[in-house]
Design an enzyme around this catalytic site. Structure first.
Site, PDB file in Angstrom:
ATOM      1  N   ASN A  57      -3.383  -4.103  -8.832  1.00  0.00           N
ATOM      2  CA  ASN A  57      -4.693  -4.186  -8.154  1.00  0.00           C
ATOM      3  C   ASN A  57      -5.800  -4.191  -9.202  1.00  0.00           C
ATOM      4  O   ASN A  57      -5.530  -4.111 -10.398  1.00  0.00           O
ATOM      5  CB  ASN A  57      -4.844  -3.024  -7.167  1.00  0.00           C
ATOM      6  CG  ASN A  57      -4.740  -1.679  -7.858  1.00  0.00           C
ATOM      7  OD1 ASN A  57      -5.555  -1.330  -8.690  1.00  0.00           O
ATOM      8  ND2 ASN A  57      -3.683  -0.941  -7.534  1.00  0.00           N
ATOM      9  N   PRO A 101       6.426   6.727  -3.753  1.00  0.00           N
ATOM     10  CA  PRO A 101       6.115   8.120  -3.406  1.00  0.00           C
ATOM     11  C   PRO A 101       4.615   8.351  -3.521  1.00  0.00           C
ATOM     12  O   PRO A 101       3.946   7.699  -4.324  1.00  0.00           O
ATOM     13  CB  PRO A 101       6.875   8.933  -4.465  1.00  0.00           C
ATOM     14  CG  PRO A 101       7.136   7.981  -5.569  1.00  0.00           C
ATOM     15  CD  PRO A 101       7.193   6.608  -4.979  1.00  0.00           C
TER      16      PRO A 101
HETATM   17  O1  C5P Z   1      -3.522   6.746   0.889  1.00  0.00           O
HETATM   18  P1  C5P Z   1      -4.442   6.249  -0.142  1.00  0.00           P
HETATM   19  O2  C5P Z   1      -3.784   5.349  -1.146  1.00  0.00           O
HETATM   20  O3  C5P Z   1      -5.742   5.691   0.345  1.00  0.00           O
HETATM   21  O4  C5P Z   1      -4.863   7.593  -0.911  1.00  0.00           O
HETATM   22  C1  C5P Z   1      -5.619   7.592  -2.049  1.00  0.00           C
HETATM   23  C2  C5P Z   1      -5.402   8.856  -2.827  1.00  0.00           C
HETATM   24  O5  C5P Z   1      -4.027   9.163  -2.937  1.00  0.00           O
HETATM   25  C3  C5P Z   1      -5.879   8.701  -4.248  1.00  0.00           C
HETATM   26  O6  C5P Z   1      -6.253   9.977  -4.694  1.00  0.00           O
HETATM   27  C4  C5P Z   1      -4.623   8.216  -4.968  1.00  0.00           C
HETATM   28  O7  C5P Z   1      -4.660   8.506  -6.355  1.00  0.00           O
HETATM   29  C5  C5P Z   1      -3.558   8.999  -4.260  1.00  0.00           C
HETATM   30  N1  C5P Z   1      -2.265   8.308  -4.174  1.00  0.00           N
HETATM   31  C6  C5P Z   1      -1.183   8.781  -4.889  1.00  0.00           C
HETATM   32  N2  C5P Z   1       0.032   8.166  -4.803  1.00  0.00           N
HETATM   33  C7  C5P Z   1       0.201   7.100  -4.014  1.00  0.00           C
HETATM   34  C8  C5P Z   1      -0.880   6.601  -3.271  1.00  0.00           C
HETATM   35  C9  C5P Z   1      -2.098   7.221  -3.376  1.00  0.00           C
HETATM   36  O8  C5P Z   1      -1.359   9.766  -5.633  1.00  0.00           O
HETATM   37  N3  C5P Z   1       1.395   6.531  -3.925  1.00  0.00           N
END
Ligand code: C5P
Length: 413
Positions: A210, A306
């Site tokens: 991304n 994860p």
């Molecule tokens: O669920 P989402 O991706 O929007 O959540 C964002 C938050 O979760 C951020 O703090 C991101 O660093 C963390 N995150 C994570 N591992 C993932 C997905 C998101 O630590 N696989």
């Protein structure tokens, strides 16, 4: 504005090609609200003009020790007393040698000797000069005398050599000054931060990823370090310099990031901040060889990665405060608060990525901080300023640690 606002700095420039970085440092300090006066040696004036430094600092530039009109303005002793800190950047091998032997044969070394304020030097010279035992001895002597030595950095030099001797970047010098004057709000604390994107391999040459730049996470690491924290930054692939004093661990995929995070989370970690844009899915299998194109369409099977921050929040090693980020395009509060609860976080920092002025690749950001106690708004500002504000708020949420607890009466057996 942070803790440099209204502080008095003397920035000393000596003769080296890196003098232009000293000029940029003056500009950055002024931006922070600091008061800056500049002293230039004769050598420095061969590389950059006093007029430039006068325009950047908004003050007359000091160049001569024995000058009646300059002494009638702010004399060298007055100047030495005015300073909250004196930073010589760039400091040449010659200036370092003169400082080490307590010489006072020009305005800069005289002020350095006369000031009661902390003295910091940022060396800049050819790598061979830096490695010369005479320079090493002088640097050791300065350290013994209580002078802080910042850098030098390694890399390509103006003369074409490669090695140690480059002046630290102005941003890094600024960070060192901020750390010097920090409230120490996170001193004695260990902070682990994730930043940047992850890359999920499809085959040996392709990946899913991304547009995350990592700027927000790097700014947070810099602010945490400036607040005195022992800071570990686990970063996906980005094009950013490591903030001074921060331990950086480079990773590729989400699984690598999780493994590095778990390894970094010692039982003494106080704070985990997940700012990385972790890929939600990865290819189920990674092809051993470069995939050949065949049909008009290609199906890739993906498997869920994860959730790193949720794993940390649920672990037996859970740091006392866990922070996540939420980038949303609509229903900011509703989605952010939901993620905070679902992932078991103490705080989630939400930003509206539908706005074009903030977010992924921008240098600006604005955040809404959701906690159980309510919402705090951080208005649009540079990511560096937002990071400082965020760190100050998080620091205020941490319980006093044992070594911060001044009221520890202990119990006799
Ligand atoms: O669920 P989402 O991706 O929007 O959540 C964002 C938050 O979760 C951020 O703090 C991101 O660093 C963390 N995150 C994570 N591992 C993932 C997905 C998101 O630590 N696989």
């Amino acid at each position: 504005m942070g803790h440099l606002s209204n502080r008095h700095f003397i920035i000393g420039l000596s003769g080296g090609i890196a003098a232009y970085k000293g000029a940029e440092l003056v500009r950055l300090l002024k931006k922070q609200g600091a008061k800056v006066r500049v002293i230039m040696t004769r050598g420095a004036q061969e590389f950059i003009t006093p007029l430039t430094l006068q325009a950047l600092s908004g003050e007359p530039v000091h160049t001569e020790l024995l000058d009646t009109s300059a002494e009638a303005g702010m004399g060298h002793i007055e100047l030495a007393r005015w300073a909250d800190a004196v930073l010589i950047a760039p400091a040449t091998a010659d200036v370092i040698a003169r400082l080490a032997s307590g010489r006072a044969d020009d305005l800069l070394t005289t002020v350095a000797l006369a000031t009661p304020a902390p003295l910091l030097v940022a060396p800049a010279m050819n790598q061979q000069m830096w490695r010369n035992p005479a320079t090493s001895l002088n640097i050791e002597q300065l350290k013994t005398l209580g002078v802080s030595v910042l850098g030098p950095a390694e890399g390509e030099q103006a003369c074409g050599d490669v090695g140690a001797g480059r002046l630290l970047e102005p941003e890094a010098l600024l960070a060192e000054l901020q750390r010097h004057f920090s409230s120490g709000a996170l001193s004695g604390r260990r902070v682990v931060i994730t930043a940047g994107p992850t890359r999920e391999a499809i085959d040996p040459v392709r990946y899913l990823s991304n547009h995350s730049s990592g700027k927000m996470g790097f700014a947070i690491a810099r602010a945490a370090r400036a607040a005195g924290a022992d800071t570990v930054l686990i970063s996906g692939p980005v094009h950013l310099e490591t903030p001074e004093g921060v331990e950086r661990i480079d990773v590729g995929s989400a699984l690598d990031m999780l493994a590095a995070t778990e390894a970094a989370l010692t039982t003494t970690t106080d704070l985990f901040i997940a700012s990385a844009a972790v890929a939600d899915y990865r290819p189920t299998t990674i092809a051993d060889q470069k995939m050949k194109k065949s049909g008009d369409t290609l199906q890739l099977e993906l498997v869920r990665n994860p959730d790193i921050v949720a794993t940390v929040a649920a672990s037996s090693n859970r740091p006392s405060y866990v922070v996540g980020f939420a980038a949303e395009t609509q229903h900011l509060g509703h989605y952010a608060e939901g993620k905070r609860r679902d992932k078991g976080l103490d705080m989630i920092c939400a930003n509206d990525v539908a706005r074009s002025d903030i977010g992924f690749n921008s240098d600006q950001n604005a955040l809404s901080l959701y906690e159980t106690s309510g919402v705090t708004e951080l208005a649009c500002a540079s990511k560096l300023v937002i990071a400082e504000q965020l760190i100050a708020i998080i620091a205020s949420r941490l319980q006093p640690s044992c070594d911060h607890d001044t009221n520890n009466e202990g119990v006799s057996p």
